[in-house]
Motif scaffolding. Sequence first.
Motif, PDB file in Angstrom:
ATOM      1  N   THR A  57      13.879  17.376  49.470  1.00 45.03           N
ATOM      2  CA  THR A  57      14.770  18.300  50.141  1.00 45.03           C
ATOM      3  C   THR A  57      13.918  19.396  50.779  1.00 45.03           C
ATOM      4  N   THR A  58      14.181  19.680  52.046  1.00 46.26           N
ATOM      5  CA  THR A  58      13.447  20.702  52.781  1.00 46.26           C
ATOM      6  C   THR A  58      14.435  21.719  53.348  1.00 46.26           C
ATOM      7  N   ARG A  59      13.922  22.795  53.938  1.00 45.33           N
ATOM      8  CA  ARG A  59      14.801  23.788  54.576  1.00 45.33           C
ATOM      9  C   ARG A  59      15.615  23.154  55.703  1.00 45.33           C
ATOM     10  N   GLU A  60      15.024  22.151  56.365  1.00 50.53           N
ATOM     11  CA  GLU A  60      15.680  21.499  57.511  1.00 50.53           C
ATOM     12  C   GLU A  60      16.617  20.364  57.103  1.00 50.53           C
ATOM     13  N   GLY A  61      16.548  19.917  55.873  1.00 50.34           N
ATOM     14  CA  GLY A  61      17.359  18.786  55.420  1.00 50.34           C
ATOM     15  C   GLY A  61      16.624  17.972  54.385  1.00 50.34           C
ATOM     16  N   THR A  62      16.174  16.769  54.774  1.00 50.62           N
ATOM     17  CA  THR A  62      15.471  15.876  53.860  1.00 50.62           C
ATOM     18  C   THR A  62      14.311  15.204  54.591  1.00 50.62           C
TER      19      THR A  62
END
Length: 174
Positions: A116-121
């Motif tokens: 999981t990232t700030r932008e999504g996955t």
Amino acid sequence: RGRGALARDACTLAIGPSALAWTGQALTITLDEIAVPWPARIRGTVTLHPAALPVHAMTLDTEGAHRWRPIAPCARIDVALAQPALRWSGPAYWDGNDGDAPLEDAFAHWHWSRATTREGTAVLYDVQRRDGTRAAFALQCSSDGATRAFAMPQDVVLPRSRWGVARATHADAP
């Protein structure tokens, strides 16, 4: 379980007392099972709420017989178990592989990971084909369903597991 324990239609798959049901907005899994290897009852629901359902798919082999698709790479999951008494919610991920031949016929080995990232996955997928060629890709999936490729981080060999299984991944340089 025998054939009589199976029921399915366009939105539901039931096997014995457990089932998966797609509402158009969420996937609800109803569990009523006995765990293994230590028998214990598992009862409750798991609900997956996709942020979007991208249509992106990747062919993994040179003949096009094996495919991977991020079904809901950015999602939320709600787990509500009565037995054992557990509840939690958090980020979730759902993907799928399908093919027209057994995986072991086309691939010597493969590994993948997601974060999981700030932008999504972010999803990393690396396949070593039996013919010696390699397919590797890195995708950033956003919560609106968009996907974009990014540079694959470097190969990293991990220590063998407790069971002696070789492991690898990709990661940024330290």
